[in-house]
Each structure stands twice: as structure tokens, then as C-alpha cells.
Design a protein around this motif. Structure first.
Motif, mmCIF file in Angstrom:
data_model
loop_
_atom_site.group_PDB
_atom_site.id
_atom_site.type_symbol
_atom_site.label_atom_id
_atom_site.label_comp_id
_atom_site.label_asym_id
_atom_site.label_seq_id
_atom_site.Cartn_x
_atom_site.Cartn_y
_atom_site.Cartn_z
ATOM 1 N N ARG A 1 4.963 57.726 86.284
ATOM 2 C CA ARG A 1 4.057 57.298 85.240
ATOM 3 C C ARG A 1 4.528 56.320 84.106
ATOM 4 O O ARG A 1 5.524 57.081 83.531
ATOM 5 C CB ARG A 1 3.720 58.664 84.756
ATOM 6 C CG ARG A 1 2.548 58.591 83.700
ATOM 7 C CD ARG A 1 2.620 59.784 82.708
ATOM 8 N NE ARG A 1 3.826 59.723 81.856
ATOM 9 C CZ ARG A 1 4.293 58.765 81.046
ATOM 10 N NH1 ARG A 1 3.125 57.868 80.507
ATOM 11 N NH2 ARG A 1 5.323 58.859 80.317
ATOM 12 N N ARG A 2 3.836 55.409 83.781
ATOM 13 C CA ARG A 2 4.267 54.560 82.638
ATOM 14 C C ARG A 2 2.993 54.060 81.812
ATOM 15 O O ARG A 2 1.793 54.249 82.793
ATOM 16 C CB ARG A 2 4.870 53.346 83.141
ATOM 17 C CG ARG A 2 6.365 53.313 83.761
ATOM 18 C CD ARG A 2 7.490 53.402 82.429
ATOM 19 N NE ARG A 2 7.424 54.502 81.704
ATOM 20 C CZ ARG A 2 8.190 55.764 81.830
ATOM 21 N NH1 ARG A 2 8.721 55.813 83.053
ATOM 22 N NH2 ARG A 2 8.197 56.781 81.202
ATOM 23 N N THR A 3 2.893 53.524 80.834
ATOM 24 C CA THR A 3 1.643 53.440 80.460
ATOM 25 C C THR A 3 1.518 51.685 80.582
ATOM 26 O O THR A 3 2.404 50.836 80.415
ATOM 27 C CB THR A 3 1.962 53.410 78.639
ATOM 28 O OG1 THR A 3 1.914 54.899 78.558
ATOM 29 C CG2 THR A 3 0.855 52.556 77.909
ATOM 30 N N ARG B 1 -0.533 48.248 79.954
ATOM 31 C CA ARG B 1 -1.476 47.695 79.024
ATOM 32 C C ARG B 1 -2.090 46.136 79.652
ATOM 33 O O ARG B 1 -2.637 45.414 78.940
ATOM 34 C CB ARG B 1 -1.025 47.420 77.679
ATOM 35 C CG ARG B 1 -0.633 48.680 77.024
ATOM 36 C CD ARG B 1 0.206 48.391 75.566
ATOM 37 N NE ARG B 1 0.632 49.937 75.188
ATOM 38 C CZ ARG B 1 1.677 50.402 75.502
ATOM 39 N NH1 ARG B 1 2.687 49.942 76.370
ATOM 40 N NH2 ARG B 1 2.173 51.403 74.987
ATOM 41 N N PHE C 1 -5.283 45.305 74.343
ATOM 42 C CA PHE C 1 -5.361 45.470 75.983
ATOM 43 C C PHE C 1 -6.578 46.530 76.166
ATOM 44 O O PHE C 1 -6.967 46.255 77.452
ATOM 45 C CB PHE C 1 -4.046 46.175 76.109
ATOM 46 C CG PHE C 1 -3.662 47.339 75.280
ATOM 47 C CD1 PHE C 1 -3.029 47.284 74.174
ATOM 48 C CD2 PHE C 1 -4.227 48.701 75.728
ATOM 49 C CE1 PHE C 1 -2.673 48.335 73.460
ATOM 50 C CE2 PHE C 1 -3.909 49.771 74.874
ATOM 51 C CZ PHE C 1 -3.016 49.716 73.683
ATOM 52 N N PHE D 1 -3.081 55.400 77.153
ATOM 53 C CA PHE D 1 -3.890 56.408 76.281
ATOM 54 C C PHE D 1 -3.645 55.960 74.948
ATOM 55 O O PHE D 1 -2.698 55.269 74.586
ATOM 56 C CB PHE D 1 -3.033 57.839 76.443
ATOM 57 C CG PHE D 1 -4.009 58.640 75.328
ATOM 58 C CD1 PHE D 1 -5.043 59.195 75.605
ATOM 59 C CD2 PHE D 1 -3.160 59.125 74.161
ATOM 60 C CE1 PHE D 1 -5.701 60.125 74.725
ATOM 61 C CE2 PHE D 1 -3.688 59.768 73.130
ATOM 62 C CZ PHE D 1 -4.939 60.333 73.578
ATOM 63 N N THR D 2 -4.691 55.931 74.047
ATOM 64 C CA THR D 2 -4.720 55.627 72.706
ATOM 65 C C THR D 2 -5.361 56.627 71.630
ATOM 66 O O THR D 2 -6.395 57.215 72.173
ATOM 67 C CB THR D 2 -5.267 54.167 72.365
ATOM 68 O OG1 THR D 2 -5.163 53.999 70.935
ATOM 69 C CG2 THR D 2 -6.426 53.916 72.810
ATOM 70 N N ALA D 3 -4.644 57.036 70.690
ATOM 71 C CA ALA D 3 -5.490 57.863 69.780
ATOM 72 C C ALA D 3 -5.883 57.016 68.603
ATOM 73 O O ALA D 3 -6.549 57.786 67.778
ATOM 74 C CB ALA D 3 -4.244 59.025 69.493
ATOM 75 N N GLN E 1 -6.711 47.015 69.405
ATOM 76 C CA GLN E 1 -5.772 47.025 70.505
ATOM 77 C C GLN E 1 -6.281 45.986 71.424
ATOM 78 O O GLN E 1 -6.976 46.600 72.217
ATOM 79 C CB GLN E 1 -5.381 48.116 70.782
ATOM 80 C CG GLN E 1 -4.869 49.017 69.428
ATOM 81 C CD GLN E 1 -4.260 50.228 70.034
ATOM 82 O OE1 GLN E 1 -3.038 50.225 70.135
ATOM 83 N NE2 GLN E 1 -5.102 51.342 70.085
HETATM 84 C C1 LIG Z 1 -0.510 60.954 71.231
HETATM 85 C C2 LIG Z 1 -0.516 59.329 71.870
HETATM 86 C C3 LIG Z 1 -1.139 58.204 71.437
HETATM 87 C C4 LIG Z 1 -0.731 56.931 71.762
HETATM 88 N N1 LIG Z 1 -1.466 56.061 71.229
HETATM 89 C C5 LIG Z 1 -1.287 54.654 71.658
HETATM 90 C C6 LIG Z 1 -1.947 53.474 70.977
HETATM 91 O O1 LIG Z 1 -2.450 53.546 70.056
HETATM 92 N N2 LIG Z 1 -1.595 52.234 71.321
HETATM 93 C C7 LIG Z 1 -0.680 52.048 72.561
HETATM 94 O O2 LIG Z 1 -0.393 51.039 72.844
HETATM 95 N N3 LIG Z 1 -0.043 53.388 73.084
HETATM 96 C C8 LIG Z 1 -0.343 54.524 72.644
HETATM 97 N N4 LIG Z 1 0.275 55.576 73.248
HETATM 98 C C9 LIG Z 1 1.148 55.378 74.568
HETATM 99 C C10 LIG Z 1 2.818 55.500 74.304
HETATM 100 O O3 LIG Z 1 2.924 53.938 73.341
HETATM 101 C C11 LIG Z 1 3.436 55.269 75.131
HETATM 102 O O4 LIG Z 1 3.318 56.690 75.914
HETATM 103 C C12 LIG Z 1 4.920 55.156 74.958
HETATM 104 O O5 LIG Z 1 5.275 53.847 74.370
HETATM 105 C C13 LIG Z 1 5.926 55.383 76.128
HETATM 106 O O6 LIG Z 1 5.878 54.621 77.117
HETATM 107 P P1 LIG Z 1 5.269 55.420 78.466
HETATM 108 O O7 LIG Z 1 4.191 56.024 78.607
HETATM 109 O O8 LIG Z 1 5.299 54.270 79.394
HETATM 110 O O9 LIG Z 1 6.440 56.397 78.772
HETATM 111 C C14 LIG Z 1 0.120 56.722 72.879
HETATM 112 C C15 LIG Z 1 0.629 57.969 73.454
HETATM 113 C C16 LIG Z 1 0.222 59.219 73.304
HETATM 114 C C17 LIG Z 1 0.750 60.366 73.821
#
Ligand SMILES: Cc1cc2nc3c(=O)[nH]c(=O)nc-3n(C[C@H](O)[C@H](O)[C@H](O)COP(=O)(O)O)c2cc1C
Length: 370
Positions: free
Chosen positions: A154-156, A158, A255, A309-311, A253
Motif C-alpha cells: 500500500r502506497r499513495t 498520484r 493529481f 487520500f486527501t483531506a 491538487q
Molecule cells: C489524513 C490524511 C490526509 C492526507 N492528505 C493528503 C493531501 O491532501 N494530499 C496528498 O497528496 N496526500 C495526502 N495524504 C497522503 C499522504 O501524503 C501519504 O499517506 C504520505 O505521504 C505517506 O505516503 P504513503 O501513503 O505512500 O505511505 C493524506 C493522508 C492522510 C492519512
């Protein structure tokens, strides 16, 4: 000795009275009109005036005034992040911070309370329906990845593959895990409780999912509401949302506009409020969002989709576009997913094998960094 008003207090009016709210000690008290007049003098450090001395003593005892150099003064100076997060966040945290003496109801007391409440006010419907003809979804697929692997991978993401739509079965599977009903439990005297893949305080499941379909096989682009009771999509707007619209929703944003699907999460407040009539419930709703978002992440990972995910949301715009009002239903956040861009998938795979760690950013963000 110099004194001033405590900066942790909030002043408000009720029934013609000026009320002081002390969130640290969870106390509210009305101020005598004689006190109102002397408050402005003590908004900055000041020597107690001769005429005020008796009242000042009382106000120090009640915590309304603090003494320079006292532990209370130090506490206000050492607010840490609360200083930058501001009065509203500090107040909310303190007002909903439980004390040593907090009395929690027992399960038996809670059951009795809810039975009584249920007789006067039935619990809110667990499902929201718009009444439009739902687009039925195919049965979800089993997730073809072991949990250990899904958690490791699991990775974020974009960066998404352009022109690669999400499959209809993938969408169905994502919705099934993110918001679908796994079991229904009929509790006599309470009505139906839902059990889903993500946990929910009191099984109230306040979270709704509004899928924004931008590129999915056999689904017209537009804004939908997920109806878990029939595992279908209720169309709310059967025309594509523009890049500008979704970018504006999600804090510009870039992406976000590239994801084939967005899940916009809201919470229907009355579902949680019916069982939990205390402000601390607001914290739990965001904890629930975290659980749902992680389930979405893991389901997407198992389907080899990239997920973010984005908040960062423009709540007011989202509320207007969904036609919801913050007094009943609040926007919480957005997940987006789709097939990852080839380079990004390779980069993430290399990271798993011990390659260079990094984050997924759209190319224009890197360019912007120069
Ligand atoms: C509550 C929350 C809010 C987040 N908001 C954003 C965001 O607005 N933009 C974004 O690019 N990533 C956002 N993220 C993703 C994080 O940037 C990401 O989880 C972090 O860089 C670690 O990378 P990974 O998910 O690959 O472990 C958010 C994650 C969480 C849990």
C-alpha cells in the motif's frame, strides 16, 4: 502582582446573560453585570485596581483571571501547536477532553438508555436514498491478494495511466469493501444494525460515499451516490464533472483531476448523534473516516489500483454541489483511484525490493519544484 483574563476562556451570551465557558475545567458560569464592566481592563496584564480588589480575588479563584508568572500563565504560554491551530481547535479539544473523573456508562446502562430513547425517537435510517433509479453494479470480485502483501504494497499513488478506465467490476469491488454491507443484525427494540468491512463507533456507520465517475467502463461520467442497501449507484448528476470542479473541491491538487474515480466521503451526523449526544463524537467520525480510507487503500492495492487520500477540501463548495448542509451532513475527505501510471507502478515495485524510497507526485509538481 499583575493579572489578566485567561486566554483559554470563551465568552458567550445566553438568555440575556454573559456566560464564561472554561473548557479546561468543563464549567460554564454566568457573570454578574458588575463583573462585565471590569473585564476590558484586564484583557492585558494589569495591577488590580483598588476598587476591584474583592472581585479580582474571586475571579482569580474561579480561574477567570490568572496571575502573571503563575503555573496557569505558563500553561497559556506553552500552548505548542494549539497556538497556531487557533482558539476554535484549542477550545474543541479541551471541551471534549475527558478528565480522570469521567464517568462512562456501563453497557447495561447504555442499553436501558437507548431502549428508552428509541421509544421516543426511533433511530435514524441507516441508509440515505435520493430516490433516483440506481445503476446496478455487478457482484464484487474476491480480492486477489494476501493481506500481508497488500499491507506491504500500500502506497499513495498520484500518477495514473491516462486513458485506462477502471473496470466496472473493480468499481463494484471497491464500493463493496469501502461502504458495502457485510451483515445486518436485527436487534429487537433497536432496529437494524449494519456491519461493514471497516469498524464504526456503535455500528452507526455515518459515512456516505459519493463516487465521482470520470473514467469507468460502462458507467456514464458524473456524480453518484452509493446506495449500499442495493449495492447500486444513484445518479445525482449525469454529466462529467470538469477538471476545474474537482480541483477546486480538493484544494487545487493537480493529481486529483487525473484519477478515473473519486470517492467523496461525508458523514450523516444524526446517525452518530442519536447514540452519542456528546461533542467528542466529532472526533470519532474522523477516526471512522481513517478506517474507511485505509480499507479503500487496501482494496485498491489488492486490485493493483493506485489509490490516494486527501483531506484538503473546500467544504463549502462540496456542500453546495452535493446539496447538503453542514448541520446534518459534512464532507470529510476524498479517496481517488485508478490504474497507476507505468513508471509509478515500477517505482513502487522497486521500493518493495529495497529500491530508493520516495513519494508519488505528478510530474508537474516536480517541475514546479524546479
Ligand atoms: C489524513 C490524511 C490526509 C492526507 N492528505 C493528503 C493531501 O491532501 N494530499 C496528498 O497528496 N496526500 C495526502 N495524504 C497522503 C499522504 O501524503 C501519504 O499517506 C504520505 O505521504 C505517506 O505516503 P504513503 O501513503 O505512500 O505511505 C493524506 C493522508 C492522510 C492519512
Amino acid at each position: 502582582m499583575r493579572v489578566r483574563l485567561s486566554r483559554l476562556l470563551i465568552f458567550t451570551s445566553r438568555n440575556g446573560q454573559l456566560v464564561c465557558d472554561d473548557p479546561v475545567n468543563h464549567r460554564q458560569f454566568a457573570l454578574r453585570p458588575a463583573v462585565w464592566d471590569l473585564l476590558p481592563h484586564y484583557t492585558v496584564w494589569a495591577q488590580p485596581r483598588e476598587a476591584d480588589s474583592h472581585v479580582v480575588k474571586q475571579l482569580l479563584e474561579s480561574g477567570l483571571l490568572i496571575e502573571e508568572g503563575s503555573p496557569e500563565h505558563r500553561r497559556e504560554d506553552e500552548l505548542g501547536p494549539w497556538r497556531t491551530w487557533g482558539t476554535a481547535a484549542t477550545y474543541f479539544h479541551l471541551a471534549t477532553r475527558t478528565h480522570d473523573s469521567e464517568r462512562f456508562v456501563t453497557a447495561a446502562e447504555d442499553t436501558a438508555r437507548l431502549r428508552e430513547k428509541g421509544e421516543q425517537e426511533p433511530q435514524p435510517e441507516p441508509f440515505k436514498r435520493y430516490g433516483t433509479e440506481p445503476v446496478t453494479l455487478p457482484a464484487p470480485d474476491p480480492l486477489p491478494m494476501e493481506l500481508t502483501q497488500a499491507l506491504r504494497r500500500r502506497r499513495t499513488t498520484r500518477r495514473f495511466a491516462a486513458r485506462q478506465p477502471v473496470g466496472l467490476r473493480q468499481l463494484s469491488t471497491m464500493l463493496h469493501w469501502a461502504g458495502g454491507v457485510q451483515h445486518r443484525v436485527d436487534l429487537p427494540g433497536f432496529g437494524v444494525s449494519l456491519l461493514k468491512a471497516s469498524p464504526s463507533g456503535g455500528s452507526r456507520h455515518p459515512i456516505e460515499i459519493y463516487p465521482v465517475i470520470r473514467s469507468v467502463e460502462n458507467v456514464r461520467p458524473g456524480l453518484y451516490h452509493y446506495a449500499p442497501d442495493v449495492h447500486g449507484l444513484e445518479p445525482l448528476r449525469e454529466e462529467p464533472l470538469s477538471d476545474e470542479e474537482v480541483l477546486h473541491w480538493c484544494g487545487d491538487q493537480s493529481f486529483v483531476a487525473r484519477a478515473p474515480v473519486l470517492f467523496l466521503y461525508t458523514a450523516v451526523l444524526e446517525r452518530s448523534a442519536w447514540k452519542y449526544p456528546m461533542g467528542r463524537t466529532y472526533r470519532a467520525i474522523f477516526a471512522e473516516l481513517g478506517h474507511v480510507s485505509q480499507t479503500t487503500y487496501l482494496a485498491g492495492t489488492a486490485l493493483e489500483l493506485g489509490v490516494f487520500f486527501t483531506a484538503a477540501l473546500r467544504d463549502e463548495t462540496v456542500e453546495r454541489d452535493l446539496g447538503v448542509h453542514w448541520n446534518t451532513e459534512i464532507p470529510l475527505g476524498v479517496s481517488g483511484f485508478g490504474a497507476p501510471d507505468g513508471e509509478e507502478a515500477e517505482r513502487q515495485a522497486a521500493m518493495l525490493d529495497g529500491g530508493t524510497a520516495g513519494f508519488s507526485y505528478p510530474r508537474d509538481a516536480w517541475d514546479g519544484l524546479g
